[in-house]
Every structure is written in structure tokens, then in C-alpha cells.
Design an enzyme around this catalytic site. Structure first.
Site, PDB file in Angstrom:
ATOM      1  CG  ASP A 192      -2.228   0.719   0.964  1.00  0.00           C
ATOM      2  OD1 ASP A 192      -2.278   1.555   0.044  1.00  0.00           O
ATOM      3  OD2 ASP A 192      -3.213   0.455   1.687  1.00  0.00           O
ATOM      4  CB  CYS A 193       0.412   4.534  -1.508  1.00  0.00           C
ATOM      5  SG  CYS A 193       0.020   3.832  -3.117  1.00  0.00           S
TER       6      CYS A 193
END
Length: 372
Positions: free
Chosen positions: A263-264
Site C-alpha cells: 500500500d502507498c
């Protein structure tokens, strides 16, 4: 003259390297191409915004696109109901049509851009981070509408149709898109705690009967090509650095062979919020060793992978495993091949927001209505 022509032709043939040969498997091509990269180039390819490497014919590529209820972040698309509404239809066959239409529009805009000679563009590429198969239990989670509700079985059934609609038939030479099961694992709000929370009170029964079934089904039955690891810690280990989640369960027990993406900002969370790593170099080594192949980030801890190798935290052979996986994905999409041999390159721009897709959206909207 004939001798000169013959020599010229031999020269052309000699220039075709194994990674340029579409008759070889994606994995064979990936291994050959990886062997020609420098360590710095390998690290660049492990970022979700991967730069071009012109000397090898590698184009710019973006791993991050969205398709939760239609092709997102672009104009002239068909918009479908939110996933939690589509789940209320209890109609997996219609859901398949929704995401078959979505992938058609993704390819249509991609083909249109390629035909104009434009390079890859963020949110418009062939890797889509959909579906969200987390379980929606907490009303404080502001992204619950992205999910298929609170039931693990329904989520598994619907998620499978999403993946099949996006990726296209397994019998095809190339995948239509690459889909992604997210966020692995036990990610269900509240949203504001996602970068800091440590989940240590999840019972084994809840873990295996509630949170894990959809991921297992999408890996084993739907053949999803990407899995996104979550932000939070599970049993004091960040999910994107968890050998238990990413290696023992996902790869060893379930047999997953494809790409894990973070995930970012999840890797930088290791040292910024979780404090499980001291800095970006140690965080990149931990995530890579655990099994995270591509980092979505803002500061990009993975830029320090060459330093991690130089300091002996990981080996270049370990890095190669991850680069081969991501290159295999790009070959599997046909992204590196001449469009004329990729079946999905023939989808015309006229498919964007077409009458047929609008009708599917209307049908799904009607079936998603719930009377209270």
C-alpha cells in the site's frame, strides 16, 4: 549484393535477444531481461512509478490504477454502482459483466494512447488495484463502500468475478489487465489508525474464518495476479514486512506465484510510525526479504535497495527474485510486445461509455437496490 543482403539479415536476427522473443514464456523473458539490468535499474523497476530504461527498450510503467466501480481517474467512462451496492445484487454473473466492461474500457483508452504515440500514464495503466476484499465491520472505516460487505463467503464469490472480469480468460496468451486483492490482511478500519495500529487481539478463528477466506479464494480459484499488503502491524509485524503473511501463508501454503505490492507509503511506515525499522535502508531490506516486490510510496524506501545490498542486508540474488516477478507481469500483459500480436490491442476507443456498458450499469443499479 546477395552476400551483403544475407549478412544484413543475419545481423537483424542476431539482434533479437531472448527477452524480445514473444514465443518464449513470460518467466523466461523476465529472467533474461533481469540479467541485463544494473542493480540501480532493478531498484527503479521495483517502484510503482517505474521509469523508462531506453537502452533495453523498457518503457515507463505505472502499477497504480483504480477500477473499484469502473475505470477511475479518467474521463468518458461508464460509472457503475459502488461495490457494497453491487454486492447487494447477489448476482455474480452480472458483476462479471461489470468488470469485463471495465477492463474493456481500460484497454480501449490504453490502446488509444499507444496509437497516438504517448507514454504510460498514472492511473491509466494495465495494473488495477481492485478488488477490495476486506471485511466491512467498522462504520468508522470511510472506505467500506469499496468492499463487498461483512460476509466472507459473499466477498469471496463476488471478488472472484471481479478478478475474472478484469484479467480476462486464463486461456488467452496475454492478460487483459492485472487485478489486485487488497489489503492483506485484517484491514478494516477505522481509517485514521491504519498507519499506526498493532492488531494483537485477533483470534485465530476470526483470522481464518472472517478475514482470510476471500484472499485465499482469489489466489487459488481466481488466479489473481497481485496482492496488496496492508499498512498496519499484525502481531507486532508490519504486514508488508511479515514473512508469516507474505511467505509462509501466501506463497508456501496457498501457492501464490505472482506480485506483492505495498500500500502507498506502507514501507516508509516501518521507520516513520511503526518504528520497527531504523531507516529506509533497513525497511527496504525487511520488506524485500519478507516478499514485497513493488513499493508504492511517496519517499520511496526502495530507492535505497542498492545501499542495502552494499551493506550486506540483502543480496542481489534476492533482489532478482522480485524483479523477475514484476517483469514477468509486464510480459504477461503484452506491454513490452508489438500491439499487433496482443489480442486486447484491437479494442477500439468507441467502447468507452458505450450504450452496451451503460445498460449493464443500469441493470446493476436496479439490482443493487435494498428496501429497509
Amino acid at each position: 549484393m546477395m552476400a551483403l543482403a544475407f549478412c544484413a539479415n543475419v545481423g537483424v536476427v542476431a539482434q533479437t535477444l531472448p527477452y524480445q522473443n514473444p514465443d518464449l514464456s513470460a518467466k523466461e523473458r523476465a529472467k533474461d531481461l533481469c540479467s541485463r539490468l544494473t542493480l540501480e535499474e532493478k531498484a527503479q523497476l521495483m517502484l510503482d512509478e517505474s521509469p523508462a530504461i531506453p537502452r533495453l527498450g523498457i518503457k515507463k510503467f505505472f502499477w497504480w490504477s483504480e477500477a473499484l466501480h469502473g475505470a477511475a481517474n479518467m474521463g468518458n467512462v461508464t460509472v457503475f454502482p459502488e461495490p457494497v451496492g453491487m454486492a447487494a445484487s447477489f448476482n455474480p454473473e452480472l458483476l462479471y459483466k461489470v468488470f469485463d466492461a471495465t477492463s474493456t474500457e481500460f484497454r480501449a483508452q490504453y490502446n488509444h494512447r499507444v496509437q497516438k504515440g504517448e507514454e504510460d500514464k498514472k492511473f491509466h495503466s494495465l495494473s488495477v488495484w481492485t478488488p477490495n476484499v476486506n471485511i466491512f465491520r467498522d462504520p468508522r472505516w470511510g472506505r467500506g463502500q469499496e468492499t463487498y460487505g461483512e460476509d466472507p463467503y459473499l466477498t469471496s464469490v463476488m471478488g472472484t468475478q471481479v478478478v475474472r472480469g478484469l484479467q480476462g480468460p486464463e486461456s488467452a496468451k496475454y492478460r487483459k489487465l492485472w487485478a489486485c486483492a487488497k489489503h492483506y490482511a485484517v484491514h478494516s478500519g477505522p481509517e485514521y489508525t491504519r498507519h499506526t495500529v498493532n492488531l494483537i487481539d485477533i483470534s485465530p478463528r476470526d483470522m481464518w474464518e472472517t478475514y482470510m477466506p476471500a484472499f485465499k479464494t482469489l489466489v487459488q480459484d481466481a488466479k489473481v495476479r497481485e496482492v496488496m499488503c496492508a499498512y498496519q502491524r499484525l502481531d507486532d509485524d508490519p504486514c508488508c514486512g511479515s514473512t508469516r503473511l507474505l511467505q509462509q501463508i501466501l506463497r508456501d501454503e496457498w501457492g501464490f506465484q505472482y506480485l506483492v505490492v505495498s500500500d502507498c507509503g506502507a514501507i516508509s511506515d516501518f521507520y516513520e510510525t511503526h518504528k520497527s525499522s531504523s531507516d529506509a535502508t533497513h525497511a527496504s531490506a525487511k520488506a524485500t526479504l519478507a516478499g514485497t516486490d513493488v513499493e508504492c510510496g511517496y519517499g520511496y524506501a526502495y530507492k535505497s535497495i542498492p545501499e542495502a545490498v552494499q551493506r550486506g542486508l540483502i543480496s542481489e540474488e534476492e533482489v532478482d527474485k522480485h524483479v523477475i516477478r514484476l517483469l514477468e507481469g509486464r510480459f504477461d500483459l503484452g506491454e513490452m510486445d508489438d500491439p499487433s500480436i496482443v489480442e486486447w490491442s484491437k479494442i477500439p476507443y468507441s467502447k468507452m461509455d458505450c450504450k452496451e456498458h451503460r445498460q449493464i450499469s443500469l441493470d446493476m443499479a436496479r439490482q443493487s437496490i435494498v428496501l429497509l
